[in-house]
Structures are given as structure tokens and as C-alpha cells.
Scaffold this active site. Structure first.
Site, mmCIF file in Angstrom:
data_model
loop_
_atom_site.group_PDB
_atom_site.id
_atom_site.type_symbol
_atom_site.label_atom_id
_atom_site.label_comp_id
_atom_site.label_asym_id
_atom_site.label_seq_id
_atom_site.Cartn_x
_atom_site.Cartn_y
_atom_site.Cartn_z
ATOM 1 C CB SER A 151 15.032 -11.972 22.386
ATOM 2 O OG SER A 151 14.114 -10.903 22.262
ATOM 3 C CE1 TYR A 165 18.373 -4.755 18.770
ATOM 4 C CE2 TYR A 165 17.228 -3.919 20.694
ATOM 5 C CZ TYR A 165 18.175 -4.751 20.128
ATOM 6 O OH TYR A 165 18.915 -5.591 20.930
ATOM 7 C CE LYS A 169 17.585 -8.407 19.460
ATOM 8 N NZ LYS A 169 18.460 -9.591 19.247
#
Length: 301
Positions: A151, A165, A169
Site C-alpha cells: 500500500s 490513487y 490504496k
């Protein structure tokens, strides 16, 4: 709530490592570490383009280089079939590393850009991890394993200009925590979420995509522009020297796998990640106390 990673993990002396995204950065650093410093271990190094793995020898029976595109279920299945056939249906450590960043003004994001990002960051990670669990729980000697889902600080702290993004994650983090509580403790399958801050990789090249700028967000006082200016000031001032080297992340991953202790569910890497995650959690606790009266809805807490 089911506990996670309940038993100390013992890394076998002939452990089989499968690593995605080995063409550069963290994936390449982990692959190099295993190949050069732990020759009794066995390595499945993967990348979308196998030619990018030329830094690894071709004549080592303990190293298998395979094409793998995490956005393709067929590619994943083919790679896993080849890997477990080559190494006697054994898989001990998986480093789920493939991915890229998508940054820019969220209003400008296209459907294609956003779907491709989530497909790679989240669904690709989930596919590889799920297949890994299947192999680990059916291994001949039932020795379990560790799945390292890469991550980021971005999986804990949201910043302007990187919404999709962060979404990918954050999804990896929630999925990983749920699945870590789902597997049976007797399987000894451990999940560890790695959360590095800035890493000196080629992320700025083929692994970093930018959305088209949106005219409504170009003023210097917009949050994303302020963040960009702050980052550029840090780079010019040499603050980038505080970024992590890929080799440091690789060493941390190997340390967790080999120290014969319980595997942490989450592992922030780097002072920046640790401090920012701590500050975020402390702020959340304060905010939780502030809304306590509303949250209770007239009931006792």
C-alpha cells in the site's frame, strides 16, 4: 472480532517468493535481494514485459521469470500455474507490488483513466492475493506463508490531487484487513500491509500517470497546487534526500518475513509515514470525541 496473524511465522530455508512488478522500484529491489543474498530461496519474478527482468540470471534453477499483468485474470492464472508447477506447488512469500500512481484534478478524470487505476491498484492486488491464499492453504506441507500487499502512506492519509490513487490504496487496506480476519488461524497465512512514504523509484516515469489539468483548479491558492509547490520546494532544497531507497523497503520486508515473530497487519515505513499516520489517527480520535453526543443517538456509550 477475529484476531489476525496469530502465530509467529518461520521462514523456510528454501522459501518460494513470488513478486509482482519486478521491472523496477520495490519489486526489483526485493527480487535482487533474494537472488543475490539468499541463494537457497527460490524466486518467481514477474513483470508485464519479461525482458525488463534481464538483471536476473537466466540459468539459475531457483529463479523463474514470468510475464504477469495484474489487470488480466488470465495472465495471473497462467503465471500461478507455471510457478507452482515449477516449484512443486509451494508458495511461501508473495510481494504484491505492481501498480502506478494517477494524479491530477479529479474533475478532469476520464472513465478510462479511473477504471484502469482501480483495476490495477485494487483488483489486481486482490486477484494475486486471493490466488496466493488458495495455493498456500493447499500446500503439501501446510506451512502457510505471508502476503505483503504494498500500500502506501496514501492508503492511510488522503492528500489533494490524488483521489483515485488514494481510493485504490484505501481499498487495498480495507480488503486486506477483512481477508486477514477471514482466513483460519490454523492455515498460518499472514497478511501484511506495507505503507511506505516517498520511495526513490522510477515511479515518475512509466509508473506515474497524470490527468489533464482542469482550468477551475489552476489558481496557486488551490490545495493541490499548494501541495505541488511544497513538494517542488522540498526537492529543490534537497529534502528528497529523506526519501526511502527501494533497497530499504526490501530489507524491511525480508526482516518481517524472517524474524520468527508475529507478522504485523500494517507496517508504515519511513519517519514521514509513521508521523503522518500517527497524526491522522490522533486527529480522528479527537473528531470522534467531538461527535460523541450525536453518535450516541440518545443511548449510553
Amino acid at each position: 472480532m477475529n484476531p489476525v496473524n496469530t502465530k509467529p511465522y518461520q521462514l523456510p530455508p528454501d522459501a518460494v517468493w513470488l513478486i509482482t512488478g519486478c521491472s523496477s522500484g520495490i519489486g526489483r529491489a526485493v527480487a535482487t535481494l533474494i537472488a543475490e543474498q539468499h541463494p537457497s530461496h527460490r524466486l518467481v519474478a514477474t513483470a508485464r514485459d519479461v525482458s525488463s527482468l534481464s538483471y536476473l540470471p537466466d540459468n539459475n534453477p531457483n529463479i523463474l521469470k514470468l510475464p504477469l499483468d495484474v489487470a488480466s485474470p488470465d495472465s495471473i492464472n497462467s503465471a500461478f500455474t507455471a510457478a507452482i508447477s515449477h516449484f512443486n506447488h509451494t508458495l511461501d512469500i508473495v510481494v504484491n507490488n505492481a501498480g502506478y500512481s494517477l494524479s491530477g484534478d479529479t474533475e478532469s478524470a476520464t472513465e478510462e483513466e479511473t477504471h484502469r487505476e482501480i483495476e490495477t491498484l485494487f483488483f489486481g492486488t486482490a486477484r494475486v492475493a486471493t490466488r496466493s491464499i488458495e495455493v498456500m492453504r493447499q500446500s503439501p506441507d501446510k506451512r502457510g506463508g505471508i502476503i505483503f500487499n504494498i500500500s502506501s502512506l496514501a492508503g492511510q492519509v488522503g492528500l489533494p490531487g490524488h483521489a483515485y490513487y488514494h481510493a485504490g490504496k484505501f481499498a487495498v487496506e480495507g480488503w486486506s484487513e477483512s481477508v486477514a480476519r477471514e482466513v483460519h488461524p490454523d492455515w498460518n497465512i499472514n497478511i501484511c500491509i506495507i505503507e511506505p512514504s516517498g520511495v526513490k523509484t522510477s515511479f515518475e516515469g512509466h509508473s506515474k500517470a497524470h490527468m489533464k489539468p482542469h482550468p477551475a483548479y489552476q489558481s496557486p491558492d488551490m490545495p493541490a497546487r499548494k501541495l505541488e509547490a511544497y513538494v517542488q520546494m522540498g526537492i529543490k532544497a534537497g529534502a528528497a534526500a529523506g526519501m526511502l531507497e527501494p533497497g530499504e523497503v526490501a530489507e524491511a520486508i525480508y526482516s518481517v518475513a524472517s524474524k520468527e515473530e508475529k507478522v504485523p497487519l500494517r507496517l508504515p515505513l519511513g519517519p514521514t509515514a509513521w508521523k503522518m499516520i500517527k497524526a491522522k489517527l490522533e486527529a480522528q480520535l479527537r473528531e470522534l470525541e467531538e461527535v460523541k453526543g450525536v453518535s450516541a443517538m440518545g443511548r449510553e456509550l
